[in-house]
Write an enzyme that holds these catalytic residues in place. Structure first.
Site, PDB file in Angstrom:
ATOM      1  N   GLN A 121      89.709  11.182  41.201  1.00 49.12           N
ATOM      2  CA  GLN A 121      88.497  11.874  40.762  1.00 49.12           C
ATOM      3  C   GLN A 121      87.445  11.878  41.866  1.00 49.12           C
ATOM      4  O   GLN A 121      86.954  10.818  42.250  1.00 49.12           O
ATOM      5  CB  GLN A 121      87.922  11.167  39.529  1.00 49.12           C
ATOM      6  CG  GLN A 121      86.710  11.857  38.941  1.00 49.12           C
ATOM      7  CD  GLN A 121      86.065  11.037  37.837  1.00 49.12           C
ATOM      8  OE1 GLN A 121      85.598   9.943  38.074  1.00 49.12           O
ATOM      9  NE2 GLN A 121      86.057  11.569  36.631  1.00 49.12           N
ATOM     10  N   GLY A 122      87.106  13.041  42.378  1.00 48.07           N
ATOM     11  CA  GLY A 122      86.092  13.174  43.426  1.00 48.07           C
ATOM     12  C   GLY A 122      84.803  13.724  42.840  1.00 48.07           C
ATOM     13  O   GLY A 122      84.467  14.897  43.052  1.00 48.07           O
ATOM     14  N   SER A 124      81.613  11.327  42.303  1.00 53.16           N
ATOM     15  CA  SER A 124      80.443  10.634  42.865  1.00 53.16           C
ATOM     16  C   SER A 124      80.302  10.888  44.361  1.00 53.16           C
ATOM     17  O   SER A 124      81.288  11.053  45.077  1.00 53.16           O
ATOM     18  CB  SER A 124      80.580   9.129  42.652  1.00 53.16           C
ATOM     19  OG  SER A 124      80.770   8.838  41.301  1.00 53.16           O
ATOM     20  N   SER A 156      88.676   6.465  43.088  1.00 56.20           N
ATOM     21  CA  SER A 156      89.751   5.529  42.722  1.00 56.20           C
ATOM     22  C   SER A 156      91.121   6.128  43.041  1.00 56.20           C
ATOM     23  O   SER A 156      91.370   7.298  42.741  1.00 56.20           O
ATOM     24  CB  SER A 156      89.692   5.197  41.231  1.00 56.20           C
ATOM     25  OG  SER A 156      88.447   4.652  40.898  1.00 56.20           O
ATOM     26  N   GLU A 239      86.654  10.472  29.238  1.00 50.68           N
ATOM     27  CA  GLU A 239      86.550   9.202  29.948  1.00 50.68           C
ATOM     28  C   GLU A 239      85.882   8.145  29.071  1.00 50.68           C
ATOM     29  O   GLU A 239      86.297   7.000  29.018  1.00 50.68           O
ATOM     30  CB  GLU A 239      85.739   9.408  31.237  1.00 50.68           C
ATOM     31  CG  GLU A 239      85.508   8.142  32.027  1.00 50.68           C
ATOM     32  CD  GLU A 239      84.948   8.434  33.424  1.00 50.68           C
ATOM     33  OE1 GLU A 239      85.747   8.710  34.320  1.00 50.68           O
ATOM     34  OE2 GLU A 239      83.719   8.396  33.609  1.00 50.68           O
TER      35      GLU A 239
HETATM   36  C1  FAD Z   1      85.380   0.465  39.552  1.00 51.53           C
HETATM   37  C2  FAD Z   1      84.746   1.806  39.767  1.00 51.53           C
HETATM   38  C3  FAD Z   1      85.532   2.924  39.852  1.00 51.53           C
HETATM   39  C4  FAD Z   1      84.956   4.165  40.084  1.00 51.53           C
HETATM   40  N1  FAD Z   1      85.780   5.257  40.202  1.00 51.53           N
HETATM   41  C5  FAD Z   1      85.246   6.453  40.483  1.00 51.53           C
HETATM   42  C6  FAD Z   1      86.098   7.573  40.728  1.00 51.53           C
HETATM   43  O1  FAD Z   1      87.335   7.486  40.691  1.00 51.53           O
HETATM   44  N2  FAD Z   1      85.530   8.761  41.037  1.00 51.53           N
HETATM   45  C7  FAD Z   1      84.164   8.922  41.080  1.00 51.53           C
HETATM   46  O2  FAD Z   1      83.720  10.033  41.314  1.00 51.53           O
HETATM   47  N3  FAD Z   1      83.320   7.877  40.870  1.00 51.53           N
HETATM   48  C8  FAD Z   1      83.832   6.641  40.578  1.00 51.53           C
HETATM   49  N4  FAD Z   1      82.995   5.562  40.388  1.00 51.53           N
HETATM   50  C9  FAD Z   1      81.547   5.743  40.579  1.00 51.53           C
HETATM   51  C10 FAD Z   1      80.708   5.613  39.321  1.00 51.53           C
HETATM   52  O3  FAD Z   1      80.838   6.739  38.507  1.00 51.53           O
HETATM   53  C11 FAD Z   1      79.259   5.389  39.793  1.00 51.53           C
HETATM   54  O4  FAD Z   1      79.204   4.141  40.452  1.00 51.53           O
HETATM   55  C12 FAD Z   1      78.282   5.420  38.641  1.00 51.53           C
HETATM   56  O5  FAD Z   1      78.175   6.695  38.103  1.00 51.53           O
HETATM   57  C13 FAD Z   1      76.882   4.938  39.099  1.00 51.53           C
HETATM   58  O6  FAD Z   1      76.432   5.645  40.213  1.00 51.53           O
HETATM   59  P1  FAD Z   1      75.888   4.894  41.517  1.00 51.53           P
HETATM   60  O7  FAD Z   1      76.862   3.832  41.876  1.00 51.53           O
HETATM   61  O8  FAD Z   1      75.588   5.946  42.527  1.00 51.53           O
HETATM   62  O9  FAD Z   1      74.544   4.179  41.055  1.00 51.53           O
HETATM   63  P2  FAD Z   1      73.108   4.863  40.891  1.00 51.53           P
HETATM   64  O10 FAD Z   1      73.228   6.118  40.121  1.00 51.53           O
HETATM   65  O11 FAD Z   1      72.471   4.941  42.245  1.00 51.53           O
HETATM   66  O12 FAD Z   1      72.354   3.809  39.995  1.00 51.53           O
HETATM   67  C14 FAD Z   1      71.747   2.629  40.536  1.00 51.53           C
HETATM   68  C15 FAD Z   1      71.054   1.902  39.390  1.00 51.53           C
HETATM   69  O13 FAD Z   1      70.003   2.711  38.836  1.00 51.53           O
HETATM   70  C16 FAD Z   1      70.168   2.888  37.434  1.00 51.53           C
HETATM   71  N5  FAD Z   1      69.759   4.234  37.027  1.00 51.53           N
HETATM   72  C17 FAD Z   1      70.065   5.391  37.648  1.00 51.53           C
HETATM   73  N6  FAD Z   1      69.550   6.425  36.967  1.00 51.53           N
HETATM   74  C18 FAD Z   1      68.902   5.930  35.894  1.00 51.53           C
HETATM   75  C19 FAD Z   1      68.184   6.492  34.797  1.00 51.53           C
HETATM   76  N7  FAD Z   1      68.017   7.819  34.671  1.00 51.53           N
HETATM   77  N8  FAD Z   1      67.676   5.660  33.853  1.00 51.53           N
HETATM   78  C20 FAD Z   1      67.823   4.313  33.957  1.00 51.53           C
HETATM   79  N9  FAD Z   1      68.506   3.721  34.976  1.00 51.53           N
HETATM   80  C21 FAD Z   1      69.041   4.505  35.922  1.00 51.53           C
HETATM   81  C22 FAD Z   1      71.670   2.697  37.219  1.00 51.53           C
HETATM   82  O14 FAD Z   1      71.950   2.303  35.891  1.00 51.53           O
HETATM   83  C23 FAD Z   1      72.010   1.594  38.232  1.00 51.53           C
HETATM   84  O15 FAD Z   1      71.695   0.332  37.689  1.00 51.53           O
HETATM   85  C24 FAD Z   1      83.532   4.304  40.166  1.00 51.53           C
HETATM   86  C25 FAD Z   1      82.734   3.164  40.068  1.00 51.53           C
HETATM   87  C26 FAD Z   1      83.310   1.927  39.876  1.00 51.53           C
HETATM   88  C27 FAD Z   1      82.414   0.718  39.775  1.00 51.53           C
END
Ligand code: FAD
Length: 379
Positions: A121-122, A124, A156, A239
């Site tokens: 999944q691409g 993020s 992932s 999901e």
């Molecule tokens: C094990 C794992 C597997 C993953 N696999 C994939 C994958 O295969 N493909 C893919 O595309 N992505 C994948 N992801 C990514 C995942 O979807 C993102 O990590 C997730 O959506 C959070 O985005 P971020 O890490 O950019 O954090 P951010 O969005 O930068 O958030 C940082 C912090 O701010 C808080 N925050 C942000 N916006 C708000 C709001 N509006 N209100 C309150 N709080 C807020 C968040 O809760 C978090 O605590 C994976 C992540 C993990 C941990």
């Protein structure tokens, strides 16, 4: 909630139980956690067995109740789960089944069901996680192809995938939710660089992915151009809706194992531990009932899970973290630091559950706005 099992469903359960009893003892040993090509082969090999036995399409074509029975029985029997192809089986596949053209369904669905092709999944990007619609990976139309440039992160299983469900910006001038398209990108296309990322548990299960003028045929777009956000919502509802069901059954099994371990190791006299185990047992029973409720709602709503999946995801991810904290207490001292112990690895990976598939804060926003009807918070 109306979740009673029909005679036909109970017959399905009995048939499946018999089949699992025959096939599981003959499975090869599991590859080591870091051996991703081996894990791909193991997981897709299991999927092929399911396909040959007529269970391959249970995640998509069966009714939600049948799917629930399937997950309950396979987990109870200790069968493998979707593993390296969770994106193909639980996200991209159901999305293509719901939104793809007849030709796209024909091209992509059977290879996933047979275990021949694996998806990643691409979605993020470094600047687009919770606020996914801010994504900037650009796709420019050139004849019958899109030329794609940008980068993705946390992809992932990118290292072992054949296809990627990719979100790209096709109209940078449109409002951010409107200019996105959903594409199927072949992972062997020139211009793709995959750089693995190591997790706390030592695994390289996800990666950064750099795209440099990658050409993807326009025919690989699922849904209309610039309508990718709506298609993405379909993917994310799968999901959050049903992807974790089997794990609840697994957690209930682990609770039993923790109690047995505590009794054997003389920790059962610890009243605080017994209280924790009792609370978690109640929590996971409630989560199982919530799962059944969600399934019953999905059944009534035509098979696509609703926002109840967010309530479940929120409670479940935190309960899982508490469960493995208690497991560390049961193992005690050096045992809790043993990186080879399954519970220690699960404890480390449980930390990701409140981030992956939408963070807890985002799930709370969804519950507040879409279920409780509260006004949108200032962002
Ligand atoms: C094990 C794992 C597997 C993953 N696999 C994939 C994958 O295969 N493909 C893919 O595309 N992505 C994948 N992801 C990514 C995942 O979807 C993102 O990590 C997730 O959506 C959070 O985005 P971020 O890490 O950019 O954090 P951010 O969005 O930068 O958030 C940082 C912090 O701010 C808080 N925050 C942000 N916006 C708000 C709001 N509006 N209100 C309150 N709080 C807020 C968040 O809760 C978090 O605590 C994976 C992540 C993990 C941990």
């Amino acid at each position: 909630m109306d979740l009673t099992y029909t005679e036909e469903e109970e017959a399905f359960r009995a048939r499946l139980r018999r089949w699992l009893g025959g096939v599981l003892p003959a499975l090869p040993p599991k590859p080591s956690p870091g051996d991703w090509p081996g894990r791909r082969a193991y997981d897709t090999g299991w999927q092929r067995r399911l396909y040959d036995a007529g269970y391959g399409d249970v995640h998509w074509d069966a009714s939600p109740t049948t799917r629930l029975i399937f997950l309950e029985e396979t987990e109870r029997a200790g069968a493998p789960y979707v593993g390296a192809n969770f994106v193909g089986l639980l996200h991209a596949g159901p999305t293509i089944a719901a939104e793809g053209t007849a030709a796209q369904r024909e091209r992509w669905l059977t290879p996933v069901l047979r275990g021949d092709e694996v998806w990643c999944q691409g979605f993020s990007e470094p600047g687009a996680g919770s606020d996914l619609a801010s994504l900037r990976t650009r796709a420019v139309r050139d004849g019958d192809a899109y030329v794609i440039t940008g980068s993705k992160i946390w992809t992932s299983h990118a290292e072992v995938a054949d296809w990627c469900e990719l979100l790209v910006r096709t109209d940078p001038a449109a409002a951010k939710h409107r200019g996105i398209s959903w594409l199927a990108m072949p992972m062997d296309a020139p211009g793709i660089t995959v750089r693995p990322l190591r997790t706390l548990a030592g695994s390289t299960e996800f990666a950064e992915m750099f795209l440099d003028e990658v050409r993807v045929p326009v025919g690989n777009r699922v849904g209309e151009e610039n309508d990718g956000w709506r298609v993405t919502m379909v993917t994310l509802s799968f999901e959050r809706g049903t992807a974790f069901v089997g794990e609840v059954v697994a957690c209930r099994r682990v609770l039993g194992e923790l109690a047995a371990h505590a009794r054997k190791s003389g920790r059962w006299d610890d009243a605080v531990l017994r209280r924790e185990l009792a609370l978690l047992t109640a929590e996971f029973s409630a989560l199982w009932r919530l799962t059944q409720w969600n399934v019953s709602e999905a059944q009534a709503g035509g098979g696509v899970p609703g926002v109840g999946g967010s309530v479940f995801k929120l409670r479940y991810s935190h309960a899982r973290q508490r469960l493995y904290d208690v497991a560390a207490g049961v193992l005690g001292g050096a045992g809790a630091l043993d990186a080879g112990h399954e519970w220690t690895l699960d404890r480390l990976s449980s930390l990701s559950y409140t981030i992956a598939a939408g963070t807890s804060q985002i799930q709370r926003n969804i519950v507040a706005e879409r279920i409780l009807g509260l006004p949108k918070g200032g962002r």
